[in-house]
Design a protein around this motif. Sequence first.
Motif, PDB file in Angstrom:
ATOM      1  N   CYS A  32      40.675  -3.976 -21.478  1.00  0.00           N
ATOM      2  CA  CYS A  32      41.884  -4.793 -21.280  1.00  0.00           C
ATOM      3  C   CYS A  32      42.159  -4.991 -19.793  1.00  0.00           C
ATOM      4  O   CYS A  32      42.482  -6.098 -19.371  1.00  0.00           O
ATOM      5  N   ASP A  33      42.032  -3.938 -19.022  1.00  0.00           N
ATOM      6  CA  ASP A  33      42.275  -4.051 -17.581  1.00  0.00           C
ATOM      7  C   ASP A  33      41.359  -5.100 -16.957  1.00  0.00           C
ATOM      8  O   ASP A  33      41.794  -5.912 -16.140  1.00  0.00           O
ATOM      9  N   GLN A  34      40.080  -5.072 -17.340  1.00  0.00           N
ATOM     10  CA  GLN A  34      39.126  -6.048 -16.811  1.00  0.00           C
ATOM     11  C   GLN A  34      39.475  -7.457 -17.284  1.00  0.00           C
ATOM     12  O   GLN A  34      39.361  -8.415 -16.522  1.00  0.00           O
ATOM     13  N   ALA A  35      39.898  -7.582 -18.540  1.00  0.00           N
ATOM     14  CA  ALA A  35      40.267  -8.890 -19.085  1.00  0.00           C
ATOM     15  C   ALA A  35      41.478  -9.456 -18.346  1.00  0.00           C
ATOM     16  O   ALA A  35      41.511 -10.641 -18.006  1.00  0.00           O
ATOM     17  N   PHE A  36      42.464  -8.609 -18.087  1.00  0.00           N
ATOM     18  CA  PHE A  36      43.654  -9.052 -17.358  1.00  0.00           C
ATOM     19  C   PHE A  36      43.272  -9.513 -15.952  1.00  0.00           C
ATOM     20  O   PHE A  36      43.760 -10.535 -15.467  1.00  0.00           O
ATOM     21  N   ALA A  37      42.405  -8.755 -15.289  1.00  0.00           N
ATOM     22  CA  ALA A  37      41.969  -9.112 -13.934  1.00  0.00           C
ATOM     23  C   ALA A  37      41.178 -10.415 -13.945  1.00  0.00           C
ATOM     24  O   ALA A  37      41.347 -11.258 -13.056  1.00  0.00           O
ATOM     25  N   ALA A  38      40.320 -10.588 -14.943  1.00  0.00           N
ATOM     26  CA  ALA A  38      39.526 -11.815 -15.038  1.00  0.00           C
ATOM     27  C   ALA A  38      40.434 -13.016 -15.282  1.00  0.00           C
ATOM     28  O   ALA A  38      40.205 -14.096 -14.721  1.00  0.00           O
ATOM     29  N   ALA A  39      41.470 -12.858 -16.107  1.00  0.00           N
ATOM     30  CA  ALA A  39      42.407 -13.944 -16.379  1.00  0.00           C
ATOM     31  C   ALA A  39      43.115 -14.355 -15.087  1.00  0.00           C
ATOM     32  O   ALA A  39      43.265 -15.548 -14.800  1.00  0.00           O
ATOM     33  N   GLU A  40      43.515 -13.351 -14.317  1.00  0.00           N
ATOM     34  CA  GLU A  40      44.193 -13.634 -13.050  1.00  0.00           C
ATOM     35  C   GLU A  40      43.255 -14.350 -12.084  1.00  0.00           C
ATOM     36  O   GLU A  40      43.629 -15.322 -11.440  1.00  0.00           O
ATOM     37  N   LYS A  41      42.020 -13.878 -12.010  1.00  0.00           N
ATOM     38  CA  LYS A  41      41.051 -14.467 -11.084  1.00  0.00           C
ATOM     39  C   LYS A  41      40.701 -15.903 -11.482  1.00  0.00           C
ATOM     40  O   LYS A  41      40.567 -16.770 -10.625  1.00  0.00           O
ATOM     41  N   ALA A  42      40.547 -16.140 -12.784  1.00  0.00           N
ATOM     42  CA  ALA A  42      40.169 -17.466 -13.273  1.00  0.00           C
ATOM     43  C   ALA A  42      41.371 -18.400 -13.424  1.00  0.00           C
ATOM     44  O   ALA A  42      41.208 -19.575 -13.747  1.00  0.00           O
ATOM     45  N   GLU A  95      39.958 -15.322 -26.396  1.00  0.00           N
ATOM     46  CA  GLU A  95      39.263 -16.337 -27.186  1.00  0.00           C
ATOM     47  C   GLU A  95      37.827 -16.513 -26.693  1.00  0.00           C
ATOM     48  O   GLU A  95      36.894 -16.585 -27.481  1.00  0.00           O
ATOM     49  N   TYR A  96      37.656 -16.557 -25.369  1.00  0.00           N
ATOM     50  CA  TYR A  96      36.313 -16.690 -24.796  1.00  0.00           C
ATOM     51  C   TYR A  96      35.443 -15.501 -25.209  1.00  0.00           C
ATOM     52  O   TYR A  96      34.296 -15.683 -25.599  1.00  0.00           O
ATOM     53  N   CYS A  97      36.011 -14.309 -25.129  1.00  0.00           N
ATOM     54  CA  CYS A  97      35.253 -13.113 -25.508  1.00  0.00           C
ATOM     55  C   CYS A  97      34.863 -13.151 -26.980  1.00  0.00           C
ATOM     56  O   CYS A  97      33.723 -12.829 -27.327  1.00  0.00           O
ATOM     57  N   ASN A  98      35.783 -13.552 -27.844  1.00  0.00           N
ATOM     58  CA  ASN A  98      35.466 -13.672 -29.269  1.00  0.00           C
ATOM     59  C   ASN A  98      34.353 -14.677 -29.504  1.00  0.00           C
ATOM     60  O   ASN A  98      33.422 -14.414 -30.268  1.00  0.00           O
ATOM     61  N   ASN A  99      34.433 -15.815 -28.860  1.00  0.00           N
ATOM     62  CA  ASN A  99      33.437 -16.874 -29.047  1.00  0.00           C
ATOM     63  C   ASN A  99      32.076 -16.522 -28.480  1.00  0.00           C
ATOM     64  O   ASN A  99      31.062 -17.079 -28.909  1.00  0.00           O
ATOM     65  N   ASN A 100      32.056 -15.602 -27.502  1.00  0.00           N
ATOM     66  CA  ASN A 100      30.801 -15.256 -26.836  1.00  0.00           C
ATOM     67  C   ASN A 100      30.349 -13.829 -27.125  1.00  0.00           C
ATOM     68  O   ASN A 100      29.529 -13.282 -26.404  1.00  0.00           O
ATOM     69  N   ARG A 101      30.907 -13.252 -28.175  1.00  0.00           N
ATOM     70  CA  ARG A 101      30.514 -11.927 -28.659  1.00  0.00           C
ATOM     71  C   ARG A 101      30.604 -10.836 -27.591  1.00  0.00           C
ATOM     72  O   ARG A 101      29.737  -9.979 -27.479  1.00  0.00           O
ATOM     73  N   ILE A 102      31.665 -10.892 -26.791  1.00  0.00           N
ATOM     74  CA  ILE A 102      31.941  -9.848 -25.807  1.00  0.00           C
ATOM     75  C   ILE A 102      32.994  -8.945 -26.435  1.00  0.00           C
ATOM     76  O   ILE A 102      34.086  -9.392 -26.769  1.00  0.00           O
ATOM     77  N   LYS A 103      32.656  -7.681 -26.622  1.00  0.00           N
ATOM     78  CA  LYS A 103      33.553  -6.740 -27.298  1.00  0.00           C
ATOM     79  C   LYS A 103      34.622  -6.231 -26.345  1.00  0.00           C
ATOM     80  O   LYS A 103      34.350  -5.944 -25.187  1.00  0.00           O
ATOM     81  N   ILE A 104      35.828  -6.100 -26.875  1.00  0.00           N
ATOM     82  CA  ILE A 104      36.947  -5.574 -26.103  1.00  0.00           C
ATOM     83  C   ILE A 104      37.052  -4.087 -26.388  1.00  0.00           C
ATOM     84  O   ILE A 104      37.127  -3.673 -27.540  1.00  0.00           O
ATOM     85  N   ARG A 105      37.055  -3.284 -25.352  1.00  0.00           N
ATOM     86  CA  ARG A 105      37.147  -1.827 -25.468  1.00  0.00           C
ATOM     87  C   ARG A 105      38.274  -1.329 -24.569  1.00  0.00           C
ATOM     88  O   ARG A 105      38.635  -1.980 -23.607  1.00  0.00           O
ATOM     89  N   GLY A 106      38.793  -0.165 -24.887  1.00  0.00           N
ATOM     90  CA  GLY A 106      39.835   0.430 -24.051  1.00  0.00           C
ATOM     91  C   GLY A 106      41.115  -0.380 -24.079  1.00  0.00           C
ATOM     92  O   GLY A 106      41.767  -0.543 -23.059  1.00  0.00           O
TER      93      GLY A 106
END
Length: 58
Positions: free
Chosen positions: A21-31, A40-51
């Motif tokens: 989640c921390d990485q996802a939040f940082a990526a959202a901010e950066k992008a 949604e991008y992670c779901n569509n591209n089979r990137i699993k969310i952990r932590g």
Amino acid sequence: MSDEKIKKALQEAGITEMISCDQAFAAAEKALVSRGAIGEYCNNNRIKIRGCQLGCFK
């Protein structure tokens, strides 16, 4: 367009198969996209969310 920004942010962070989640939040901010767009991008591209901070994903 936002998919390309998300892809670039994740690639720069070295994320290919799993993301916290921390990485996802940082990526959202950066992008400059919403956290939901990252999810949604992670779901569509089979990137699993952990932590997940809510305990939804382990």
